[in-house]
Design an enzyme around this catalytic site. Structure first.
Site, short mmCIF file in Angstrom:
data_model
loop_
_atom_site.label_atom_id
_atom_site.label_comp_id
_atom_site.label_asym_id
_atom_site.label_seq_id
_atom_site.Cartn_x
_atom_site.Cartn_y
_atom_site.Cartn_z
CG ASP A 227 -2.29 0.75 0.87
OD1 ASP A 227 -2.22 1.96 0.61
OD2 ASP A 227 -3.36 0.12 0.86
CG ASP A 247 2.21 4.19 -7.56
OD1 ASP A 247 1.18 3.52 -7.79
OD2 ASP A 247 2.43 5.30 -8.07
CG MET A 248 -1.67 0.04 -7.34
SD MET A 248 -3.24 -0.52 -6.70
CE MET A 248 -4.20 0.97 -6.80
CE LYS A 261 -12.20 -6.96 1.90
NZ LYS A 261 -11.87 -5.62 2.33
CG HIS A 265 -14.84 -0.20 -5.72
ND1 HIS A 265 -15.81 -0.53 -4.82
CD2 HIS A 265 -13.76 0.15 -4.99
CE1 HIS A 265 -15.35 -0.37 -3.59
NE2 HIS A 265 -14.11 0.03 -3.67
#
Ligand SMILES: C[S@@+](CC[C@H](N)C(=O)[O-])C[C@H]1O[C@@H](n2cnc3c(N)ncnc32)[C@H](O)[C@@H]1O
Ligand SMILES: COc1cc(-c2oc3cc(O)cc(O)c3c(=O)c2O)cc(OC)c1OC
Length: 359
Positions: A227, A247-248, A261, A265
């Protein structure tokens, strides 16, 4: 034109009045949580008359006459159950308020959703929702106008979180609370999804609650959480999960499985394809055996209540992030664009679904 009968007209009038003031239901719920009413009822054995409740919650003495009205409204909304019972032998009656299936979710147990109520009704969210029409009228989409939240607060929700420790704690606490609830359900209802996995990275995994639940349920799975730095800093290491700050969009650590998860969205289709592509690269060392596990909304559930929950989630994602809750067609398109070959949806988590996505 279809004629409206007098009864229909009066019914519609009452409905419109309730919709107009529906925010008072949210705010009455917010007050009940802040006053500790669900916990007070729990301490009274799950039910209490008004005098019993008054001795269990810390109201100012001058405000004691008001509690009954708050409780009656919350009971009418289905948050508590009101039971009319005899009070003594003279025909007098009194109301007993009970915890029900909804309000039991607000009491500590295996999970407590009170932090979600406080986040959902926080002034930062409510003031953002008042900008919805203004955002819909505006053409520009930039760093400060990309969502109603950005318009109201001059930056993204995660930007505000990195600058405001109180909001950061509220947000991560609420996400942790939904995680306790949802992760426990997921490991119980979809245990086969985790079979054979030796490592899992929870991408944008917040305070690590989900990763810890998975690590405890499947001790053979080495779990880590990725995260942003201000979120990772808030995790106290307990040896159950590894933590990675990053940073994804740039990098996802390699693992047999990647969990997303309630992440996608928050993002546009284009950003989701970028994130999913990074996740596919992270599992590429195990070739076809790797998988991405998504827990998120798949809009289109069978019951009207669940559908309303999903559409409310969709609107809240629009308001907060210009994100969205997706239907299966939307998901399918993004998976294919990110280079995956097939997927399986498990509809066993109520408003949410678990989706296994394979390279
Ligand atoms: C809606 S929360 C969900 C958290 C967690 N997965 C859960 O279900 O509780 C989304 C998370 O995405 C994280 N996030 C946002 N942008 C990120 C990025 N670029 N890289 C990594 N994490 C990010 C946020 O800090 C936040 O923890
Ligand atoms: C308020 O912002 C978010 C809330 C949720 C969220 O909130 C809930 C509130 C409840 O009272 C019961 C619930 O079951 C839930 C949820 O399941 C749930 O997910 C989630 C969010 O993003 C994932 C929120 O937005 C940031």
């Amino acid at each position: 034109m279809v004629a409206t009968s007098k009864a229909e007209l009066l019914q519609a009038d009452a409905e419109l009045f309730c919709h107009t003031f529906a925010y008072l239901k949210s705010m009455a719920l917010n007050s009940a949580v802040k006053l500790g009413i669900p916990h007070a009822l729990h301490r009274c054995g799950g039910a209490a008359s008004l005098p019993e409740l008054l001795s269990a919650v810390p109201l100012h003495p001058s405000k004691r006459p008001y509690l009954g009205r708050l409780m009656k409204m919350l009971a009418a909304a289905g948050i508590f159950t009101a039971e009319d019972v005899p009070a003594g032998g003279d025909g007098a009656r009194t109301t007993v308020f009970h915890l029900n299936a909804v309000s039991r979710l607000l009491v500590d147990g295996s999970s407590c959703m009170s932090p979600c109520v406080l986040l959902g009704t926080t002034d930062l969210f409510v003031s953002a929702s008042l900008r919805l029409h203004q955002w819909l009228l505006s053409e520009e989409e930039g760093a400060t106008t990309g969502s109603p939240f950005m318009m109201a607060h001059g930056g993204s929700l995660y930007g505000v979180g990195s600058r405001d420790p109180e909001f950061n704690a509220l947000f991560n606490g609420a996400m942790g609370a939904t995680s306790e609830f949802v992760a426990a359900l997921a490991v119980r209802e979809c245990s086969e999804v985790f079979a054979g996995i030796t490592s899992l990275v929870d991408v944008a995994g917040g305070n690590g609650t989900t990763a810890r639940t998975i690590a405890e349920a499947f001790p053979g799975v080495k779990c880590s959480v990725l995260d942003l730095p201000h979120v990772i800093q808030g995790i106290s290491p307990d040896g159950t999960v590894d933590v990675v700050s990053g940073d994804m969009m740039e990098f996802v650590p390699p693992a047999d499985a990647v969990l997303l998860k309630y992440v996608l969205h928050n993002w546009s289709d284009q950003d989701c394809v970028k994130i999913l592509t990074r996740c596919r690269q992270a599992i590429s060392h195990v070739a076809k055996a790797g998988k991405v596990i998504i827990i998120d909304t798949v809009v289109g559930s069978p019951t009207p209540q669940i559908l309303e929950g999903q559409l409310t989630m969709d609107l809240s994602m629009m308001m907060l992030f210009n994100g969205k809750a997706r239907d299966e067609q939307n998901w399918h398109k993004m998976f294919m664009e990110a280079g995956f070959s097939h997927y399986k949806i498990h509809n066993v988590l109520g408003m949410r679904s678990l989706i296994e996505v394979h390279p």
